[in-house]
Design an enzyme around this catalytic site. Structure first.
Site, short mmCIF file in Angstrom:
data_model
loop_
_atom_site.label_atom_id
_atom_site.label_comp_id
_atom_site.label_asym_id
_atom_site.label_seq_id
_atom_site.Cartn_x
_atom_site.Cartn_y
_atom_site.Cartn_z
N HIS A 145 -6.66 -6.00 3.03
CA HIS A 145 -5.55 -5.29 3.68
C HIS A 145 -4.87 -6.24 4.65
CE1 HIS A 145 -6.81 -1.09 2.63
NE2 HIS A 145 -8.02 -1.65 2.60
N GLU A 167 -12.99 2.73 -0.67
CA GLU A 167 -12.23 3.74 -1.40
C GLU A 167 -11.90 3.34 -2.84
OE1 GLU A 167 -9.56 1.03 0.79
OE2 GLU A 167 -11.24 2.23 1.45
N HIS A 201 -10.24 -5.91 -2.29
CA HIS A 201 -8.87 -5.92 -1.78
C HIS A 201 -8.85 -6.25 -0.30
CE1 HIS A 201 -10.31 -1.73 -1.64
NE2 HIS A 201 -9.46 -1.49 -0.64
N ASP A 216 0.87 -1.18 0.00
CA ASP A 216 0.00 0.00 0.00
C ASP A 216 0.90 1.23 0.00
OD1 ASP A 216 -1.69 2.19 0.90
OD2 ASP A 216 -3.15 0.66 1.47
#
Length: 129
Positions: free
Chosen positions: A95, A88, A93, A29
């Site tokens: 994390h 977002e 996805h 990230d």
């Protein structure tokens, strides 16, 4: 319109790749909660995790686990946290966040990591796969 993650998959936007298969990609990230914050995505653009085909969902979790284990070997932390929020970017996805304190999981504080550190970290995690 393709998501930013699809553009990363297609090589249109650079990334710090950690792991890749024919179906999934893991990369650091660029705005990490903590050093080593990694995103695992399916290459197929799907907005919501529970809209994935069941086998793809399971495979994404298996891929994420493999990356998390390598991440834990690479980054000094108490544990690897996992979060799936996805508001977002309209592309599934996962994390993976190295946690030292609970604030690392809040998405309120961010670590500053230089491009050189990001590259070294991506290579180190990949070497621990």
């Amino acid at each position: 319109m393709a998501s930013i993650f699809t553009k990363i998959v297609n090589g249109e936007i650079p990334s710090y790749k950690v792991a890749e298969t024919d179906k999934f990609l893991a990369f650091l990230d660029v705005n990490p909660n903590s050093k080593g914050h990694t995103l695992c995505i399916p290459k197929q653009e799907v907005d919501k995790i529970f809209d994935l085909e069941e086998n793809t969902y399971v495979e994404l979790m298996q891929f994420s686990r493999r990356v998390a284990l390598a991440l834990r070997k690479t980054v000094d932390c108490k544990r690897i946290g996992m979060s799936v929020i996805g508001l977002e970017v309209p592309h599934v996805h996962v994390h993976l966040i190295p946690l030292r304190t609970m604030s690392d999981a809040t998405f309120q504080t961010k670590d500053k990591v230089s491009p050189e550190e990001m590259q070294q970290l991506a290579e180190a995690i990949a070497n621990n796969l």
